[in-house]
Design an enzyme around this catalytic site. Structure first.
Site, short mmCIF file in Angstrom:
data_model
loop_
_atom_site.label_atom_id
_atom_site.label_comp_id
_atom_site.label_asym_id
_atom_site.label_seq_id
_atom_site.Cartn_x
_atom_site.Cartn_y
_atom_site.Cartn_z
N ARG A 35 9.80 21.29 -33.61
CA ARG A 35 10.95 20.39 -33.69
C ARG A 35 11.94 20.85 -34.77
O ARG A 35 13.15 20.73 -34.62
CB ARG A 35 10.41 19.02 -34.04
CG ARG A 35 11.29 17.87 -33.79
CD ARG A 35 10.54 16.63 -34.26
NE ARG A 35 9.93 15.92 -33.17
CZ ARG A 35 10.48 14.83 -32.61
NH1 ARG A 35 11.61 14.36 -33.04
NH2 ARG A 35 9.87 14.22 -31.63
N LYS A 187 3.09 3.85 -19.43
CA LYS A 187 3.72 2.54 -19.31
C LYS A 187 4.83 2.44 -18.27
O LYS A 187 5.91 2.96 -18.44
CB LYS A 187 4.29 2.14 -20.66
CG LYS A 187 3.21 1.92 -21.69
CD LYS A 187 3.72 1.05 -22.83
CE LYS A 187 2.62 0.76 -23.81
NZ LYS A 187 2.82 1.41 -25.10
N GLY A 340 7.21 12.67 -25.39
CA GLY A 340 6.40 13.17 -26.49
C GLY A 340 5.13 13.83 -25.99
O GLY A 340 4.80 14.96 -26.36
N GLY A 363 11.96 9.22 -25.97
CA GLY A 363 12.57 7.90 -25.84
C GLY A 363 14.07 7.99 -25.63
O GLY A 363 14.64 7.32 -24.77
P1 ADP Z 1 5.22 10.63 -22.73
O1 ADP Z 1 4.98 10.55 -24.22
O2 ADP Z 1 5.25 12.03 -22.22
O3 ADP Z 1 6.40 9.81 -22.30
P2 ADP Z 1 3.32 8.48 -22.29
O4 ADP Z 1 3.32 8.20 -23.74
O5 ADP Z 1 3.93 7.49 -21.38
O6 ADP Z 1 3.92 9.94 -22.03
O7 ADP Z 1 1.80 8.64 -21.80
C1 ADP Z 1 0.91 9.58 -22.33
C2 ADP Z 1 -0.50 9.08 -22.31
O8 ADP Z 1 -0.88 8.66 -21.01
C3 ADP Z 1 -1.49 10.17 -22.69
O9 ADP Z 1 -2.15 9.79 -23.87
C4 ADP Z 1 -2.45 10.27 -21.52
O10 ADP Z 1 -3.81 10.41 -21.90
C5 ADP Z 1 -2.27 8.93 -20.86
N1 ADP Z 1 -2.64 8.98 -19.45
C6 ADP Z 1 -2.16 9.77 -18.50
N2 ADP Z 1 -2.75 9.54 -17.32
C7 ADP Z 1 -3.68 8.58 -17.54
C8 ADP Z 1 -4.61 7.89 -16.71
N3 ADP Z 1 -4.72 8.15 -15.41
N4 ADP Z 1 -5.38 6.93 -17.28
C9 ADP Z 1 -5.27 6.65 -18.60
N5 ADP Z 1 -4.41 7.26 -19.41
C10 ADP Z 1 -3.61 8.21 -18.90
MG MG Z 2 4.01 9.12 -25.51
#
Ligand code: ADP
Ligand code: MG
Length: 382
Positions: A35, A187, A340, A363
């Site tokens: 970063r 989420k 992230g 975000g």
């Molecule tokens: P990003 O930071 O890329 O936007 P998120 O924060 O929304 O992604 O989600 C990341 C998390 O989702 C990771 O910790 C991952 O382990 C979890 N995850 C992904 N697929 C699953 C699943 N099928 N069941 C539970 N957790 C999951």
């Molecule tokens: Mg995340």
């Protein structure tokens, strides 16, 4: 969006640069400086133009001024990256007249997160110009990311910030088609605004990760003990209805990888279908879905990926995310990853440099896609 060029002559001037150097530390040293390296071109250009720099960043979420939240290790790494001395200034009353100064963690100042105008004005008084290169923090309305702009005469976005915004705007306005998006992670409620926009703008939307669960529930499937955000089910139902599923753009996995716990040495079961039995969780997409998703990536011209499509932190559930990451890395078109954890996955797989653009602001990039205001960007728009 006012760019660095618009600042004109900066020779001999002090430029306050808001950077996002909120990076992971280990044993008192920066563990991952990815970063930081992304902001170096902005700092280098300003130095080449003769400016003196006052770097401002937040670090973690300090309650008080706990020493473990000091930017000292970050100042040291910045000095290595720039090849010049970086002096750490303990607070706003004590800023030395060196070529490159880094202000101690801005969240040590009580007015930062409340966007206190008094703090914003004090920051502005420390410099002649203000540059924001902290795209990853631009969705927050804080004194050093938004408030300060009102009190400086000249302000602009840095090169990293500009490239982030240009990339997302290009994706949203004129992507080469087919435009494929892949939405995973945890989420649905946080990301439903983005899925909604992509229902308008993208050609196809692949769903994966824990995000899949509310969609399956909305379709009447059993999901066992899978992670499921309950408010997400209604959002998913509406999206499916709007999309006229399965005749629209949304694509769900047709098979899943199941386990009873988040762990590498737990029993893994392959489910040829999507009805998860009691006691089991879906933790990755299955091999048929993987083949399908990779084929969709190959057939697209532009791909945006946000959110891991499985619990990729564990080897047993990383195959889906790895296959997508590899397909993106091998793709000759425009490949953009935001988020992230998705970014962390690209780095963990060693593929971060093989795509077109890896966003430093999960975000912030989602907000931009959704069409929500970014206070840090609004402040610097004409
Ligand atoms: P990003 O930071 O890329 O936007 P998120 O924060 O929304 O992604 O989600 C990341 C998390 O989702 C990771 O910790 C991952 O382990 C979890 N995850 C992904 N697929 C699953 C699943 N099928 N069941 C539970 N957790 C999951
Ligand atoms: Mg995340």
């Amino acid at each position: 969006m006012r760019t660095l060029d618009s600042l004109g002559e900066v020779d001999g001037k002090r430029v306050l640069v808001r950077v996002d150097f909120n990076v992971p530390l280990q044993d008192g040293e920066v563990r991952d400086d990815a970063r930081m390296r992304r902001a170096i071109p902005t700092l280098q250009e300003l130095l080449d133009r003769g400016a003196k720099l006052l770097l401002v960043s937040h670090f973690g979420r300090p309650k008080d001024q706990e020493p473990e939240y000091s930017l000292a290790p970050v100042a040291e790494r910045t000095s290595e990256l720039l090849g010049v001395e970086v002096v750490l200034a303990p607070d706003l009353d004590d800023v030395p007249d060196a070529d490159v100064v880094m202000l101690e963690n801005i969240r040590f100042q009580p007015g930062e997160t409340s966007n206190d105008p008094e703090l914003a004005e004090r920051l502005a008084d420390l410099a002649d110009y203000y540059v924001n290169d902290a795209f990853g923090t631009s969705h927050r309305e804080h004194a050093s990311t938004a408030g300060v702009v009102e009190f400086v005469e000249h302000s602009a976005v840095g090169l990293l910030f500009q490239s982030e915004v240009d990339m997302i705007r290009q994706l949203m306005s004129d992507p080469e088609r087919p435009f494929l998006t892949i939405m995973g992670g945890a989420k649905v409620t946080e990301k439903i605004g983005v899925i909604d926009r992509f229902l308008d703008l993208a050609d196809k939307i692949l769903i994966g990760g824990a995000m899949t669960t509310p969609f399956l529930r909305a379709l009447g499937h059993s999901t066992g003990d899978s992670l499921c955000e309950d408010e997400g089910i209604e959002h998913a139902r509406k999206a499916l209805e709007r999309d006229d599923y399965p005749n629209g753009k949304l694509i769900l996995p047709e098979d899943l990888v199941l386990a009873q716990e988040f762990s590498d040495d737990t029993e893994v079961r392959i489910l040829n279908g999507v009805d998860v039995p009691d006691g089991w969780m879906q933790l990755d997409i299955g091999s048929r879905a993987r083949t399908r998703y990779v084929a969709e990536v190959r057939d697209a011209e532009t791909i945006f990926w946000n959110g891991p499509i499985g619990a990729y932190e564990h080897k047993s559930f990383a195959a889906g995310s790895l296959a997508i990451a590899q397909a993106l890395a091998a793709h000759p078109g425009t490949t953009v990853v935001g988020g992230g954890d998705s970014g962390a996955a690209m780095r963990a797989f060693g593929l971060a440099d093989s795509i077109t653009h890896l966003s430093t602001g999960g975000g912030a990039s989602l907000k931009l896609i959704e069409g929500s205001p970014l206070p840090g960007l609004e402040a610097l728009s004409d």
